[in-house]
Design a protein around this motif. Sequence first.
Motif, PDB file in Angstrom:
ATOM      1  N   GLN A  18       0.826  -1.214   0.000  1.00  0.00           N
ATOM      2  CA  GLN A  18       0.000   0.000   0.000  1.00  0.00           C
ATOM      3  C   GLN A  18       0.859   1.263   0.000  1.00  0.00           C
ATOM      4  O   GLN A  18       0.486   2.275  -0.607  1.00  0.00           O
ATOM      5  CB  GLN A  18      -0.938  -0.017   1.216  1.00  0.00           C
ATOM      6  N   TRP A  19       1.988   1.228   0.672  1.00  0.00           N
ATOM      7  CA  TRP A  19       2.937   2.362   0.667  1.00  0.00           C
ATOM      8  C   TRP A  19       3.354   2.666  -0.773  1.00  0.00           C
ATOM      9  O   TRP A  19       3.325   3.818  -1.215  1.00  0.00           O
ATOM     10  CB  TRP A  19       4.129   1.965   1.521  1.00  0.00           C
ATOM     11  N   ARG A  21       1.856   1.758  -3.547  1.00  0.00           N
ATOM     12  CA  ARG A  21       0.703   2.147  -4.363  1.00  0.00           C
ATOM     13  C   ARG A  21       0.415   3.639  -4.209  1.00  0.00           C
ATOM     14  O   ARG A  21       0.046   4.317  -5.181  1.00  0.00           O
ATOM     15  CB  ARG A  21      -0.516   1.317  -3.949  1.00  0.00           C
ATOM     16  N   ILE A  22       0.584   4.170  -3.010  1.00  0.00           N
ATOM     17  CA  ILE A  22       0.217   5.564  -2.761  1.00  0.00           C
ATOM     18  C   ILE A  22       1.375   6.517  -3.053  1.00  0.00           C
ATOM     19  O   ILE A  22       1.162   7.613  -3.585  1.00  0.00           O
ATOM     20  CB  ILE A  22      -0.276   5.700  -1.304  1.00  0.00           C
ATOM     21  N   LEU A  23       2.603   6.117  -2.767  1.00  0.00           N
ATOM     22  CA  LEU A  23       3.750   7.006  -2.984  1.00  0.00           C
ATOM     23  C   LEU A  23       4.480   6.741  -4.296  1.00  0.00           C
ATOM     24  O   LEU A  23       5.334   7.536  -4.696  1.00  0.00           O
ATOM     25  CB  LEU A  23       4.741   6.888  -1.824  1.00  0.00           C
ATOM     26  N   GLY A  39       4.903  11.679   1.439  1.00  0.00           N
ATOM     27  CA  GLY A  39       3.536  11.619   1.929  1.00  0.00           C
ATOM     28  C   GLY A  39       2.989  12.978   2.315  1.00  0.00           C
ATOM     29  O   GLY A  39       3.725  13.839   2.804  1.00  0.00           O
ATOM     30  N   THR A  40       1.707  13.187   2.078  1.00  0.00           N
ATOM     31  CA  THR A  40       0.996  14.403   2.476  1.00  0.00           C
ATOM     32  C   THR A  40      -0.179  13.987   3.352  1.00  0.00           C
ATOM     33  O   THR A  40      -0.428  12.796   3.564  1.00  0.00           O
ATOM     34  CB  THR A  40       0.462  15.133   1.236  1.00  0.00           C
ATOM     35  N   LEU A  42      -3.300  14.178   2.624  1.00  0.00           N
ATOM     36  CA  LEU A  42      -4.252  13.439   1.800  1.00  0.00           C
ATOM     37  C   LEU A  42      -3.755  12.013   1.557  1.00  0.00           C
ATOM     38  O   LEU A  42      -4.522  11.041   1.651  1.00  0.00           O
ATOM     39  CB  LEU A  42      -4.459  14.155   0.466  1.00  0.00           C
ATOM     40  N   LYS A  43      -2.471  11.884   1.266  1.00  0.00           N
ATOM     41  CA  LYS A  43      -1.918  10.551   1.026  1.00  0.00           C
ATOM     42  C   LYS A  43      -1.912   9.713   2.306  1.00  0.00           C
ATOM     43  O   LYS A  43      -2.098   8.492   2.263  1.00  0.00           O
ATOM     44  CB  LYS A  43      -0.514  10.661   0.450  1.00  0.00           C
ATOM     45  N   ARG A  46      -5.277   8.311   2.624  1.00  0.00           N
ATOM     46  CA  ARG A  46      -5.435   7.201   1.686  1.00  0.00           C
ATOM     47  C   ARG A  46      -4.721   5.952   2.193  1.00  0.00           C
ATOM     48  O   ARG A  46      -5.235   4.834   2.059  1.00  0.00           O
ATOM     49  CB  ARG A  46      -4.897   7.598   0.315  1.00  0.00           C
ATOM     50  N   LEU A  47      -3.532   6.130   2.800  1.00  0.00           N
ATOM     51  CA  LEU A  47      -2.800   4.985   3.342  1.00  0.00           C
ATOM     52  C   LEU A  47      -3.589   4.329   4.467  1.00  0.00           C
ATOM     53  O   LEU A  47      -3.714   3.101   4.513  1.00  0.00           O
ATOM     54  CB  LEU A  47      -1.430   5.425   3.846  1.00  0.00           C
TER      55      LEU A  47
END
Length: 341
Positions: A18-19, A21-23, A39-40, A42-43, A46-47
């Motif tokens: 998942q890390w 996938r998002i970053l 990461g922000t 918002l991210k 999502r995580l």
Amino acid sequence: MLPAFVERDAVDALVAAQWSRILGEPPAALDADFFASGGTSLKAARLAGALRGASGVKVTLQQVYRLRTFEGIGSALREDGAAGDGRLVTLNAVGAGAPLLLVPAASGGVVGLHRFGGSPVDRPVHGLQARGLDPQDGPPSSELAEQVAEFAEALEASELPRRLHLAGYCVGGILAYELARTLADRGWEIASLVLLNTSLYCPPLTVEEGMREKLRQIAADADLPAEVAEQGAEAVLRALGTGEERAEFDARVRVFGSVAAAISGFAPAPADFPVRLFSTEDRDDPADIAATPGPVTDWPDLGLPDYRQYPVSVDHFEMINHAPTLEAVENVLAELDRPGP
């Protein structure tokens, strides 16, 4: 570029999937900071949501802010029992395509396969774990039919859709092939079987011989003197100095030996589902070729009715972290998902 860390268990694999996938990239190390890695807020939200969906554990945005690091987030999930029960692990819970089921290789689990749970694979991704990785399970079977039957029973007890893709890396492709045949006989629809550098050179090995080979691999990967491996599991574990429990270390070494024994002398029977082989130039190990008695029929020679082979430009160990290869696998799966004319 390969990540600088190796995940330790199914929870690490889940978080890494998942890390990435998002970053867009896996964590660089166990102590990688999510926010320092791009990461922000918002991210981070999502995580948290993605981890909840994949693990079934309630992960909050506040926890991501507080824990921050890959290791810290994984430790929190591990304490709550994520990926700790049963044979089935979810690396990604959502996506557009039919689910992909990762069948374990000689390691017996999903360690090393976390990139398939991240981008660009756009589908739910699940992984099986072999009996015996948890010392409380008792020793694993060394019979291929029994290992496959245990996987099939775990899947039939699950809520997975009865149409899915299967994939296996290295010797895991042999387990995946036999599992696909078993599920097809039980009425499942096998959308495809993806072989990730699976060779049919399977030299005869006993469980004990396979275990000794695993100890040699562990020692070599850790740059330990070769003689340490010959002194046995206790000497290797002591030299590693990782703090791993002896029972857990012995369990994963025995799983490796049991899989090695189970696939010895494997010769595929016919199958009518789509088979796709992604093959590197070093797919066949010269040592395995030398140790395998008699002629070997390779996958292209089996007369499978729907078979295709794709070259991979990197080596055996790089391919499971190689973005172009992951994209090629997803493209093949997406093509097979589309309805025919």
